[in-house]
Design an enzyme around this catalytic site. Structure first.
Site, PDB file in Angstrom:
ATOM      1  CE  LYS A  64      31.440  59.842  27.060  1.00  0.00           C
ATOM      2  NZ  LYS A  64      31.390  60.174  28.638  1.00  0.00           N
ATOM      3  CE  LYS A 105      37.374  62.940  26.719  1.00  0.00           C
ATOM      4  NZ  LYS A 105      37.669  62.947  28.093  1.00  0.00           N
ATOM      5  CE  LYS A 165      36.743  60.220  35.351  1.00  0.00           C
ATOM      6  NZ  LYS A 165      35.544  60.373  34.758  1.00  0.00           N
TER       7      LYS A 165
HETATM    8  P1  ATP Z   1      34.308  59.751  30.704  1.00  0.00           P
HETATM    9  O1  ATP Z   1      35.156  58.943  29.885  1.00  0.00           O
HETATM   10  O2  ATP Z   1      33.492  58.617  31.614  1.00  0.00           O
HETATM   11  O3  ATP Z   1      33.455  60.492  29.965  1.00  0.00           O
HETATM   12  P2  ATP Z   1      36.316  61.314  31.400  1.00  0.00           P
HETATM   13  O4  ATP Z   1      37.721  60.857  31.469  1.00  0.00           O
HETATM   14  O5  ATP Z   1      36.002  62.205  30.055  1.00  0.00           O
HETATM   15  O6  ATP Z   1      35.313  60.240  31.715  1.00  0.00           O
HETATM   16  P3  ATP Z   1      34.935  63.347  32.793  1.00  0.00           P
HETATM   17  O7  ATP Z   1      34.422  62.744  34.161  1.00  0.00           O
HETATM   18  O8  ATP Z   1      33.843  63.010  31.632  1.00  0.00           O
HETATM   19  O9  ATP Z   1      36.078  62.438  32.429  1.00  0.00           O
HETATM   20  O10 ATP Z   1      35.296  64.684  32.899  1.00  0.00           O
HETATM   21  C1  ATP Z   1      36.019  65.487  34.061  1.00  0.00           C
HETATM   22  C2  ATP Z   1      36.821  66.654  33.552  1.00  0.00           C
HETATM   23  O11 ATP Z   1      38.128  66.252  32.971  1.00  0.00           O
HETATM   24  C3  ATP Z   1      36.030  67.187  32.564  1.00  0.00           C
HETATM   25  O12 ATP Z   1      36.363  68.863  33.036  1.00  0.00           O
HETATM   26  C4  ATP Z   1      36.548  67.192  31.393  1.00  0.00           C
HETATM   27  O13 ATP Z   1      36.365  68.229  30.541  1.00  0.00           O
HETATM   28  C5  ATP Z   1      37.948  66.822  31.843  1.00  0.00           C
HETATM   29  N1  ATP Z   1      38.572  66.047  30.986  1.00  0.00           N
HETATM   30  C6  ATP Z   1      38.365  64.726  30.612  1.00  0.00           C
HETATM   31  N2  ATP Z   1      39.457  64.305  29.686  1.00  0.00           N
HETATM   32  C7  ATP Z   1      40.179  65.165  29.581  1.00  0.00           C
HETATM   33  C8  ATP Z   1      41.580  64.943  28.385  1.00  0.00           C
HETATM   34  N3  ATP Z   1      41.731  64.103  28.074  1.00  0.00           N
HETATM   35  N4  ATP Z   1      42.163  66.175  28.427  1.00  0.00           N
HETATM   36  C9  ATP Z   1      41.888  67.226  29.344  1.00  0.00           C
HETATM   37  N5  ATP Z   1      40.613  67.447  30.172  1.00  0.00           N
HETATM   38  C10 ATP Z   1      40.000  66.341  30.382  1.00  0.00           C
HETATM   39 MG    MG Z   2      33.895  62.721  29.660  1.00  0.00          MG
END
Ligand code: ATP
Ligand code: MG
Length: 333
Positions: free
Chosen positions: A111, A191, A194
């Site tokens: 990040k 991965k 968001k």
């Molecule tokens: P950002 O990109 O803003 O970090 P994000 O999509 O990674 O958003 P988070 O809010 O950081 O979402 O994470 C919320 C939960 O979802 C955490 O427990 C994280 O481990 C899980 N998670 C996020 N992306 C994945 C994925 N691609 N596969 C499985 N678990 C995920």
């Molecule tokens: Mg995340």
């Protein structure tokens, strides 16, 4: 009863990676544990964001979580910034966290590369996360695989604080992974996240799901429709495994290997199955969106419940660390 804590950033819409990796577990755990689920808005401001959208995104995340099955009767659902003890304990945690550990975190490396100048918030992200969990002295943290490294650091922070100020005060929280530990994004490389815009959201319409899935990456060997593919190298196939019945999954694999289907045929089936799986969640979300006061009430109630625990932890932490009690602390029982 063991206590479960987890969080999600209001940095975009709840997507299928979040759902399969974490949220589905949160819903299942409500029956067996005391659960706290936090919408971590102070974490979301560590990345580029639009202040005028943050409150709405926080509200929308609450709607999506409730629609996905978080039951406010059984789970304490709240917004991080509504419980100021999170940032208080975070400061305390920084005093026992080695900077070198923060710098070697994979998420920090990823990040911070996306920031022009690297801000301390993104470095301290896992410290605030440690505070989130330790504040409730939680035992179990259901997360996706990307957060396991942060959990390790969180345990180290707990150990260091305990060793210096009170053996056994903070339990060492354990990660709990679902079967879908890491869902890839539609770009097939990173991965699903968001902040990367490579997602399918739970509340996307069937039309939108199709629009997103159509150009999604598949096995690069399938240049033309006649080229046979390897389902094991295709993210669309791996998504079928979560959304399609076993017979369809077998059919998809055979039709890919034998080039009987083109990738679009395969994606069409997946799009329909994803849309069908989330149809009830979309319907519940529409109902909740029509009652914003009810959602606000649920979050206010959640924050009030969380604060009872948070205040008690912070009072004990301040005492253990030798800080001078304030007038407020003295009048409190
Ligand atoms: P950002 O990109 O803003 O970090 P994000 O999509 O990674 O958003 P988070 O809010 O950081 O979402 O994470 C919320 C939960 O979802 C955490 O427990 C994280 O481990 C899980 N998670 C996020 N992306 C994945 C994925 N691609 N596969 C499985 N678990 C995920
Ligand atoms: Mg995340």
């Amino acid at each position: 009863m063991a206590r479960v804590f987890s969080g999600i950033q209001p940095s975009g819409e709840l997507h299928i990676g979040n759902y399969l990796g974490a949220v589905r577990n949160w819903v299942a755990l409500q029956d067996r544990y005391e659960c706290l689920i936090c919408i971590v808005d102070y974490h979301a401001i560590t990345q580029a964001y639009e202040p005028e959208l943050l409150a709405q995104r926080t509200f929308d995340m609450a709607v999506s979580l409730l629609a996905a099955g978080i039951d406010p009767e059984r789970t304490t659902l709240f917004v991080q910034s509504h419980v100021p003890e999170h940032t208080e304990l975070s400061w305390v945690c920084t005093t026992v966290t080695p900077v070198g550990e923060l710098e070697r975190m994979t998420q920090f490396k990823d990040k911070s590369q996306r920031q022009e100048s690297v801000l301390a918030g993104i470095l301290n992200y896992p410290v605030l996360q440690a505070a989130d969990v330790l504040l409730y002295r939680a035992d179990i943290v259901p997360v996706g695989e990307d957060q396991v490294q942060h959990l390790e650091l969180m345990r180290e922070i707990a150990r260091k604080w305990n060793a210096r100020f009170g053996e056994g005060f903070f339990p060492e929280p354990q990660p709990m992974l679902s079967q879908a530990r890491r869902i890839l994004g539609l770009d097939g490389g990173a991965k699903m996240s968001k902040s990367l815009g490579n997602t399918i959201a739970l509340l996307d319409s069937p039309e939108r799901i199709w629009e997103l899935l159509r150009p999604a990456k598949t096995d690069p060997a399938r240049v033309t429709r006649k080229d046979p593919g390897d389902p094991e190298k295709c993210n669309v196939y791996s998504l079928h495994q979560y959304f399609s019945p076993p017979a369809t999954v077998r059919e998809v694999a055979a039709n890919c290997r034998g080039a009987a289907w083109g990738c679009l045929d395969c994606k069409r089936v997946l799009a329909d199955n994803i849309a069908a799986e989330f149809a009830p969640i979309r319907a519940r979300a529409a109902e909740l969106k029509a009652q914003p006061e009810r959602v606000a009430e649920i979050l206010a109630d959640g924050a009030a419940r969380a604060r009872v625990i948070a205040r008690a932890t912070m009072a004990a932490v301040r005492t253990a660390m030798g800080l001078m009690p304030s007038q407020g602390d003295r009048v409190r029982p």
